[in-house]
Scaffold this motif. Structure first.
Motif, PDB file in Angstrom:
ATOM      1  N   LYS A 223       0.815  -1.203   0.000  1.00 34.45           N
ATOM      2  CA  LYS A 223       0.000   0.000   0.000  1.00 34.45           C
ATOM      3  C   LYS A 223       0.851   1.256   0.000  1.00 34.45           C
ATOM      4  CE  LYS A 223      -4.157   2.006   1.853  1.00 34.45           C
ATOM      5  NZ  LYS A 223      -5.443   1.708   2.471  1.00 34.45           N
ATOM      6  N   PHE A 224       1.956   1.241   0.738  1.00 34.44           N
ATOM      7  CA  PHE A 224       2.839   2.402   0.805  1.00 34.44           C
ATOM      8  C   PHE A 224       3.836   2.442  -0.350  1.00 34.44           C
ATOM      9  CE2 PHE A 224       1.466   2.487   5.254  1.00 34.44           C
ATOM     10  CZ  PHE A 224       1.285   3.851   5.452  1.00 34.44           C
ATOM     11  N   GLY A 225       3.890   1.378  -1.135  1.00 35.46           N
ATOM     12  CA  GLY A 225       4.808   1.337  -2.267  1.00 35.46           C
ATOM     13  C   GLY A 225       6.261   1.453  -1.856  1.00 35.46           C
ATOM     14  N   VAL A 226       6.644   0.786  -0.765  1.00 40.28           N
ATOM     15  CA  VAL A 226       8.017   0.868  -0.275  1.00 40.28           C
ATOM     16  C   VAL A 226       8.943   0.119  -1.239  1.00 40.28           C
ATOM     17  CG1 VAL A 226       9.568   0.379   1.656  1.00 40.28           C
ATOM     18  CG2 VAL A 226       7.152   0.902   2.090  1.00 40.28           C
TER      19      VAL A 226
ATOM     20  N   ALA B   9     -10.514 -17.722  12.507  1.00 43.38           N
ATOM     21  CA  ALA B   9     -10.956 -18.836  11.686  1.00 43.38           C
ATOM     22  C   ALA B   9     -12.078 -18.477  10.723  1.00 43.38           C
ATOM     23  CB  ALA B   9     -11.409 -19.994  12.587  1.00 43.38           C
ATOM     24  N   PHE B  10     -12.958 -17.578  11.134  1.00 43.46           N
ATOM     25  CA  PHE B  10     -14.181 -17.385  10.352  1.00 43.46           C
ATOM     26  C   PHE B  10     -14.416 -15.962   9.855  1.00 43.46           C
ATOM     27  CE2 PHE B  10     -15.040 -20.892  13.361  1.00 43.46           C
ATOM     28  CZ  PHE B  10     -15.183 -21.910  12.433  1.00 43.46           C
ATOM     29  N   GLU B  11     -13.532 -15.030  10.180  1.00 44.00           N
ATOM     30  CA  GLU B  11     -13.705 -13.668   9.702  1.00 44.00           C
ATOM     31  C   GLU B  11     -12.451 -13.202   9.010  1.00 44.00           C
ATOM     32  OE1 GLU B  11     -15.086 -10.941  12.657  1.00 44.00           O
ATOM     33  OE2 GLU B  11     -16.498 -12.370  13.528  1.00 44.00           O
ATOM     34  N   ASP B  12     -12.612 -12.272   8.068  1.00 47.91           N
ATOM     35  CA  ASP B  12     -11.478 -11.720   7.340  1.00 47.91           C
ATOM     36  C   ASP B  12     -10.728 -10.755   8.226  1.00 47.91           C
ATOM     37  OD1 ASP B  12     -12.103 -13.092   5.046  1.00 47.91           O
ATOM     38  OD2 ASP B  12     -13.415 -11.498   4.291  1.00 47.91           O
ATOM     39  N   GLU B  13      -9.386 -10.709   8.013  1.00 40.92           N
ATOM     40  CA  GLU B  13      -8.556  -9.757   8.747  1.00 40.92           C
ATOM     41  C   GLU B  13      -8.882  -8.340   8.310  1.00 40.92           C
ATOM     42  OE1 GLU B  13      -6.302 -10.155  11.054  1.00 40.92           O
ATOM     43  OE2 GLU B  13      -6.071 -12.329  11.107  1.00 40.92           O
ATOM     44  N   ASP B  14      -8.824  -7.418   9.275  1.00 40.82           N
ATOM     45  CA  ASP B  14      -9.022  -5.998   8.968  1.00 40.82           C
ATOM     46  C   ASP B  14      -7.680  -5.380   8.664  1.00 40.82           C
ATOM     47  OD1 ASP B  14      -9.766  -3.390   8.735  1.00 40.82           O
ATOM     48  OD2 ASP B  14     -10.126  -3.061  10.881  1.00 40.82           O
ATOM     49  N   ASP B  15      -7.452  -4.978   7.408  1.00 41.58           N
ATOM     50  CA  ASP B  15      -6.167  -4.401   7.031  1.00 41.58           C
ATOM     51  C   ASP B  15      -6.250  -2.882   6.888  1.00 41.58           C
ATOM     52  OD1 ASP B  15      -6.643  -5.694   3.685  1.00 41.58           O
ATOM     53  OD2 ASP B  15      -7.407  -3.850   4.562  1.00 41.58           O
ATOM     54  N   GLY B  16      -7.280  -2.273   7.482  1.00 39.37           N
ATOM     55  CA  GLY B  16      -7.434  -0.835   7.323  1.00 39.37           C
ATOM     56  C   GLY B  16      -6.777  -0.022   8.406  1.00 39.37           C
ATOM     57  N   ALA B  17      -5.937  -0.642   9.242  1.00 37.78           N
ATOM     58  CA  ALA B  17      -5.303   0.093  10.326  1.00 37.78           C
ATOM     59  C   ALA B  17      -4.430   1.220   9.807  1.00 37.78           C
ATOM     60  CB  ALA B  17      -4.471  -0.858  11.186  1.00 37.78           C
ATOM     61  N   ASP B  18      -3.786   0.990   8.637  1.00 32.05           N
ATOM     62  CA  ASP B  18      -2.875   2.002   8.120  1.00 32.05           C
ATOM     63  C   ASP B  18      -3.599   3.281   7.724  1.00 32.05           C
ATOM     64  OD1 ASP B  18      -4.106   0.476   6.147  1.00 32.05           O
ATOM     65  OD2 ASP B  18      -2.646   1.066   4.649  1.00 32.05           O
ATOM     66  N   SER B  19      -4.875   3.197   7.353  1.00 29.20           N
ATOM     67  CA  SER B  19      -5.595   4.378   6.871  1.00 29.20           C
ATOM     68  C   SER B  19      -5.720   5.433   7.959  1.00 29.20           C
ATOM     69  CB  SER B  19      -6.989   3.970   6.382  1.00 29.20           C
ATOM     70  OG  SER B  19      -6.884   3.042   5.322  1.00 29.20           O
ATOM     71  N   TRP B  20      -6.174   5.019   9.156  1.00 29.16           N
ATOM     72  CA  TRP B  20      -6.347   6.008  10.211  1.00 29.16           C
ATOM     73  C   TRP B  20      -5.009   6.500  10.728  1.00 29.16           C
ATOM     74  CZ3 TRP B  20      -4.387   5.305  15.059  1.00 29.16           C
ATOM     75  CH2 TRP B  20      -4.119   3.994  15.497  1.00 29.16           C
ATOM     76  N   ILE B  21      -3.967   5.650  10.678  1.00 28.12           N
ATOM     77  CA  ILE B  21      -2.633   6.096  11.082  1.00 28.12           C
ATOM     78  C   ILE B  21      -2.136   7.183  10.145  1.00 28.12           C
ATOM     79  CG2 ILE B  21      -0.226   5.396  11.374  1.00 28.12           C
ATOM     80  CD1 ILE B  21      -1.267   2.609  12.135  1.00 28.12           C
ATOM     81  N   MET B  22      -2.325   6.948   8.835  1.00 27.78           N
ATOM     82  CA  MET B  22      -1.899   7.950   7.857  1.00 27.78           C
ATOM     83  C   MET B  22      -2.614   9.273   8.065  1.00 27.78           C
ATOM     84  SD  MET B  22      -1.309   6.050   4.197  1.00 27.78           S
ATOM     85  CE  MET B  22      -2.928   5.323   4.119  1.00 27.78           C
ATOM     86  N   ARG B  23      -3.932   9.206   8.248  1.00 24.63           N
ATOM     87  CA  ARG B  23      -4.709  10.439   8.419  1.00 24.63           C
ATOM     88  C   ARG B  23      -4.272  11.203   9.668  1.00 24.63           C
ATOM     89  NH1 ARG B  23      -9.092   7.018   7.012  1.00 24.63           N
ATOM     90  NH2 ARG B  23      -9.706   6.924   9.213  1.00 24.63           N
ATOM     91  N   LEU B  24      -4.053  10.464  10.760  1.00 23.58           N
ATOM     92  CA  LEU B  24      -3.683  11.102  12.024  1.00 23.58           C
ATOM     93  C   LEU B  24      -2.316  11.775  11.920  1.00 23.58           C
ATOM     94  CD1 LEU B  24      -4.302  11.577  15.022  1.00 23.58           C
ATOM     95  CD2 LEU B  24      -3.202   9.395  15.525  1.00 23.58           C
ATOM     96  N   VAL B  25      -1.324  11.051  11.354  1.00 24.73           N
ATOM     97  CA  VAL B  25       0.031  11.597  11.268  1.00 24.73           C
ATOM     98  C   VAL B  25       0.084  12.784  10.328  1.00 24.73           C
ATOM     99  CG1 VAL B  25       2.403  11.089  10.578  1.00 24.73           C
ATOM    100  CG2 VAL B  25       1.115   9.401  11.881  1.00 24.73           C
TER     101      VAL B  25
END
Length: 328
Positions: free
Chosen positions: A93-96, A149-165
């Motif tokens: 996502k960050f294109g590192v 086991a039964f739910e998808d991982e939430d990968d949106g943590a980076d979005s709020w970090i980016m907005r806050l910083v």
């Protein structure tokens, strides 16, 4: 359990921190994309180092701390593999640039270790004065196992970090090699590498919300908990590059991780029943007849669960490839 001298604990932590610092300086001074051979060699080194440490614990403190460390280390190592899926998403996502991903991972891991150290100290104090917390730990791990086991991982943590910083710190849109700061239109600003460092560190702290209660189900010694975390994270950077292209083929790995979390959750609940009995509950004394889960059983379950999930994933991937080859 066998007593570990304070001098030994301090010396061990100094040596481990020195190894981590040397690893970080090596990455900063020579940023590059590691080869598979290099990754395998470093992983072998860190695994060997963990086993040597376990042998040292055996001679210094006896079989109990050594077995608790090995079990805790394997538990944390198993759970840390789950981190790699999210790390790949963050890097993408960050294109590192791949050349600088080692440095980003290393700094993120160090941030996570500092935060985990604080978590472990807080957890040890709470457990010392409030043993009923094991009920909460156990239920939380069972809930986490279900989600794994039964739910998808939430990968949106980076979005709020980016907005806050970005609200409080000026960040450029582009990288400037591996520099943390750069100059844009005569103004000194941070590069996106800062966001990557923070996102990796904070994401790993979120994973610690699962793994720290889990390892307290193996040992209540803060030193063993912290060293198990250090050794589990030490080779994570190399494992990222070694397994990065293979993780999407491990389709059943999350079931193995869920099984481990669920098992430790049950183990914590059983421990809570013995340590903090709920006498006001009718028939509670019957539950106290359930024996505590021994360390050897925990170790065996972790190895079998993770091994079975990996083998099942490899078999499933092989069958999928064969079907794709014969498909018209």
């Amino acid at each position: 359990m066998g007593e570990l001298h304070l001098g030994f604990e301090i010396t061990a932590l100094i040596v481990l921190c020195a190894i981590l610092l040397a690893d970080l300086l090596l990455v900063i001074k020579r940023p590059h994309l590691p080869s598979m051979k290099e990754c395998a060699a470093w992983i072998g080194f860190y695994v060997g180092l963990a086993l040597v440490f376990a042998v040292v614990l055996l001679f210094v403190g006896g079989r109990e701390p050594a077995s608790e460390f090995v079990t805790g280390w394997l538990l944390e190592y198993s759970l840390s593999i789950d981190n790699l899926f999210v790390f790949i998403l963050i890097m993408t996502k960050f294109g590192v640039p791949r050349k600088y991903q080692q440095e980003a991972l290393m700094v993120g891991i160090i941030i996570a270790l500092i935060a985990r150290g604080l978590f472990i100290l807080a957890g040890a104090v709470i457990i010392e004065h409030f043993t009923a917390i094991f009920y909460l730990f156990g239920l939380f791990l069972l809930w986490t196992a279900w989600k794994q086991a039964f739910e998808d991982e939430d990968d949106g943590a980076d979005s709020w970090i980016m907005r806050l910083v970005r609200r409080v710190i000026p960040v450029s849109e582009h990288y400037d090699e591996n520099r943390l700061r750069t100059v844009v239109d005569g103004r000194t600003v941070f590069t996106p590498l800062l966001l990557v460092f923070l996102t990796l560190g904070i994401t790993d702290v979120m994973f610690a919300l699962d793994s720290i209660p889990a390892i307290f189900g193996v040992t209540r010694n803060p030193f063993l908990v912290f060293t198990a975390n250090i050794f589990a994270l030490m080779g994570l950077r190399q494992l990222y590059f070694l397994l990065g292209g293979m993780l999407d083929r491990l389709a059943y790995l999350h079931y193995g991780i869920a099984a481990v979390l669920g098992f430790i959750g049950v183990k914590l609940l059983i421990h809570a029943i013995h340590e903090a009995p709920l006498g006001f509950v009718p028939g509670f004394s019957v539950l106290q007849r359930i024996p505590e889960v021994p360390i050897w059983l925990s170790l065996s379950f972790i190895v079998v669960a993770m091994g079975a999930s990996v083998i099942a994933s490899v078999i499933a991937a092989g069958r999928k490839n064969r079907r794709e080859r014969v498909a018209p």
